[in-house]
Design a protein around this motif. Sequence first.
Motif, PDB file in Angstrom:
ATOM      1  N   GLY A  46       0.817  -1.207   0.000  1.00 14.97           N
ATOM      2  CA  GLY A  46       0.000   0.000   0.000  1.00 14.97           C
ATOM      3  C   GLY A  46       0.842   1.244   0.000  1.00 14.97           C
ATOM      4  O   GLY A  46       1.908   1.296  -0.616  1.00 14.97           O
ATOM      5  N   GLU A  47       0.366   2.207   0.763  1.00 14.90           N
ATOM      6  CA  GLU A  47       1.009   3.518   0.754  1.00 14.90           C
ATOM      7  C   GLU A  47       2.210   3.609   1.696  1.00 14.90           C
ATOM      8  O   GLU A  47       2.833   4.651   1.787  1.00 14.90           O
ATOM      9  N   GLY A  48       2.469   2.549   2.423  1.00 21.77           N
ATOM     10  CA  GLY A  48       3.621   2.558   3.333  1.00 21.77           C
ATOM     11  C   GLY A  48       3.257   1.963   4.669  1.00 21.77           C
ATOM     12  O   GLY A  48       2.174   1.401   4.832  1.00 21.77           O
ATOM     13  N   GLU A  49       4.181   2.059   5.607  1.00 21.39           N
ATOM     14  CA  GLU A  49       3.941   1.534   6.957  1.00 21.39           C
ATOM     15  C   GLU A  49       2.907   2.408   7.648  1.00 21.39           C
ATOM     16  O   GLU A  49       2.740   3.582   7.296  1.00 21.39           O
ATOM     17  N   ARG A  50       2.272   1.858   8.661  1.00 25.85           N
ATOM     18  CA  ARG A  50       1.183   2.536   9.343  1.00 25.85           C
ATOM     19  C   ARG A  50       1.553   3.949   9.819  1.00 25.85           C
ATOM     20  O   ARG A  50       0.784   4.897   9.652  1.00 25.85           O
ATOM     21  N   ASP A  51       2.755   4.085  10.385  1.00 25.72           N
ATOM     22  CA  ASP A  51       3.130   5.389  10.946  1.00 25.72           C
ATOM     23  C   ASP A  51       3.394   6.462   9.884  1.00 25.72           C
ATOM     24  O   ASP A  51       3.377   7.647  10.170  1.00 25.72           O
ATOM     25  N   GLU A  52       3.617   6.039   8.656  1.00 28.96           N
ATOM     26  CA  GLU A  52       3.902   7.050   7.627  1.00 28.96           C
ATOM     27  C   GLU A  52       2.748   7.252   6.644  1.00 28.96           C
ATOM     28  O   GLU A  52       2.746   8.197   5.857  1.00 28.96           O
ATOM     29  N   ALA A  53       1.758   6.359   6.683  1.00 33.09           N
ATOM     30  CA  ALA A  53       0.623   6.480   5.749  1.00 33.09           C
ATOM     31  C   ALA A  53      -0.688   6.313   6.514  1.00 33.09           C
ATOM     32  O   ALA A  53      -0.949   5.256   7.065  1.00 33.09           O
ATOM     33  N   LEU A  82      -4.684   3.302   3.623  1.00 28.32           N
ATOM     34  CA  LEU A  82      -4.203   2.183   2.809  1.00 28.32           C
ATOM     35  C   LEU A  82      -2.763   1.826   3.178  1.00 28.32           C
ATOM     36  O   LEU A  82      -1.930   1.547   2.315  1.00 28.32           O
ATOM     37  N   TYR A  83      -2.514   1.902   4.474  1.00 27.19           N
ATOM     38  CA  TYR A  83      -1.194   1.496   4.963  1.00 27.19           C
ATOM     39  C   TYR A  83      -1.131  -0.032   5.007  1.00 27.19           C
ATOM     40  O   TYR A  83      -2.165  -0.709   5.001  1.00 27.19           O
ATOM     41  N   ILE A  84       0.076  -0.543   5.054  1.00 30.56           N
ATOM     42  CA  ILE A  84       0.262  -1.991   5.068  1.00 30.56           C
ATOM     43  C   ILE A  84      -0.327  -2.555   6.360  1.00 30.56           C
ATOM     44  O   ILE A  84       0.006  -2.096   7.456  1.00 30.56           O
ATOM     45  N   GLY A  85      -1.223  -3.481   6.212  1.00 31.26           N
ATOM     46  CA  GLY A  85      -1.880  -4.072   7.378  1.00 31.26           C
ATOM     47  C   GLY A  85      -3.281  -3.530   7.608  1.00 31.26           C
ATOM     48  O   GLY A  85      -4.043  -4.102   8.385  1.00 31.26           O
ATOM     49  N   GLU A  86      -3.642  -2.443   6.949  1.00 30.51           N
ATOM     50  CA  GLU A  86      -4.990  -1.880   7.142  1.00 30.51           C
ATOM     51  C   GLU A  86      -6.043  -2.867   6.641  1.00 30.51           C
ATOM     52  O   GLU A  86      -5.878  -3.503   5.602  1.00 30.51           O
ATOM     53  N   GLU A  87      -7.116  -2.958   7.416  1.00 26.91           N
ATOM     54  CA  GLU A  87      -8.203  -3.845   7.003  1.00 26.91           C
ATOM     55  C   GLU A  87      -9.234  -3.032   6.250  1.00 26.91           C
ATOM     56  O   GLU A  87      -9.584  -1.925   6.652  1.00 26.91           O
ATOM     57  N   VAL A  88      -9.690  -3.567   5.155  1.00 21.65           N
ATOM     58  CA  VAL A  88     -10.673  -2.845   4.341  1.00 21.65           C
ATOM     59  C   VAL A  88     -11.830  -3.766   3.969  1.00 21.65           C
ATOM     60  O   VAL A  88     -11.652  -4.974   3.823  1.00 21.65           O
ATOM     61  N   GLY A  89     -12.993  -3.159   3.824  1.00 17.64           N
ATOM     62  CA  GLY A  89     -14.179  -3.928   3.445  1.00 17.64           C
ATOM     63  C   GLY A  89     -15.149  -4.062   4.600  1.00 17.64           C
ATOM     64  O   GLY A  89     -14.742  -4.040   5.772  1.00 17.64           O
ATOM     65  N   ILE A  90     -16.419  -4.214   4.282  1.00  9.18           N
ATOM     66  CA  ILE A  90     -17.470  -4.265   5.298  1.00  9.18           C
ATOM     67  C   ILE A  90     -17.289  -5.486   6.214  1.00  9.18           C
ATOM     68  O   ILE A  90     -17.575  -5.415   7.405  1.00  9.18           O
ATOM     69  N   CYS A  91     -16.814  -6.575   5.664  1.00  6.80           N
ATOM     70  CA  CYS A  91     -16.746  -7.814   6.451  1.00  6.80           C
ATOM     71  C   CYS A  91     -15.561  -7.882   7.408  1.00  6.80           C
ATOM     72  O   CYS A  91     -15.279  -8.922   8.001  1.00  6.80           O
ATOM     73  N   THR A  92     -14.856  -6.759   7.567  1.00  6.36           N
ATOM     74  CA  THR A  92     -13.790  -6.720   8.577  1.00  6.36           C
ATOM     75  C   THR A  92     -14.365  -6.273   9.925  1.00  6.36           C
ATOM     76  O   THR A  92     -13.662  -6.293  10.932  1.00  6.36           O
ATOM     77  N   ARG A  93     -15.637  -5.876   9.928  1.00  6.16           N
ATOM     78  CA  ARG A  93     -16.232  -5.443  11.198  1.00  6.16           C
ATOM     79  C   ARG A  93     -16.376  -6.637  12.140  1.00  6.16           C
ATOM     80  O   ARG A  93     -16.523  -7.778  11.688  1.00  6.16           O
ATOM     81  N   THR A  94     -16.363  -6.364  13.441  1.00  4.65           N
ATOM     82  CA  THR A  94     -16.381  -7.467  14.413  1.00  4.65           C
ATOM     83  C   THR A  94     -17.672  -8.275  14.346  1.00  4.65           C
ATOM     84  O   THR A  94     -17.670  -9.474  14.608  1.00  4.65           O
TER      85      THR A  94
END
Length: 345
Positions: free
Chosen positions: A56-63, A66-78
């Motif tokens: 994605g756009e980079g590590e969490r602290d810099e992006a 869409l950072y690496i590891g970000e969860e996307v999509g409706i089905c990521t909800r608990t």
Amino acid sequence: MENTLGLEIIEVVELAAIASSRWMGKGEKNTADQVAVEAMRERMNKIYMRGRIVIGEGERDEAPMLYIGEEVGICTRTDAKDFCNPDELIEIDIAVDPCEGTNLVAYGQPGSMAVLAISEKGGLFAAPDFYMKKLAAPQQARGHVDINKSATENLKILSDCLDRAIEELVVVVMDRDRHKELIQEIRSAGARVRLISDGDVSAAVCCAFAGSNIHCLMGIGAAPEGVISAAALRCLGGHFQGQLIYDPAAVKTGLIGESREGNLARLQEMGITNPDKVYNAEELASGNTVLFAACGITPGTLMDGVRFFHGGARTQSLVISSQSQTARFVDTVHMFDKPKSLQLR
Ligand code: VTB
């Protein structure tokens, strides 16, 4: 996975491309990128899927998005189990480049696109933010050309595989100091060089399409985009090899780490034990199911760019699926205002 997603991800890349193209020619590459990221993320989060960004756009602290590891999509909800069907709950990995070729957009030059690749969890190589030496070629040359061979040798092989004279081959190379000798060698071998300022994903994908008049991509570009290119070529049966570049002296951009040793240590930490390994398309995009989608921002060889008209825009996208073994070119008219009557333009 493919049936529903294949259609929805078209909109993901389309909306990113439209957002970015509003900044075409404005000289502001960061904004052209940022709006594409926002649009891509917003549309992704409306899809019934359980996605994780692996490139994605980079590590969490810099992006922030869409950072690496970000969860996307409706089905990521608990509480996803309450409203998502089992198929939608399958974890998927996503590699994104919302604006591939930010400079191209900023300066109104051809070849930029919004692009992504999807596979099941673990199906895409989580490439570090390093450089990658790349070799892409058409299907006929798959397994014959080799990144370890010289450009001269590979051009001879390519010429045999494609049954064309070397003089009839076009090789895309990024116009960089690091490629001076490579360019010289390709020209001396008799082939023609198409220099691009940015955007080697488009060039790699073009290799797999007869008629694009691009027969090979050689040189060093970014590693994450190498994985996205590999995803497309894996589906299309084209040749792709990539080798991580960790020596700052080889790229001469000053963008990767301070030292070769430091970079090697970083790779080791990431679990990459053989830093010189040559990866092929099937290793970089190893999942059973691989999907690739791209939408032109500025006009390119494969896809047209975004064209605005009064009240709307028209886009051209490409969706490639390993499952259905299709490469679909999708031409879409987007109506921003409610039309009085539908008229294709
Ligand atoms: C860029 C970009 C390419 O690689 O060149 C980048 O245009 C890295 O190269 O499309 P530089 O640091 O020398 O600019 C890509 O992003 C993809 O490989």
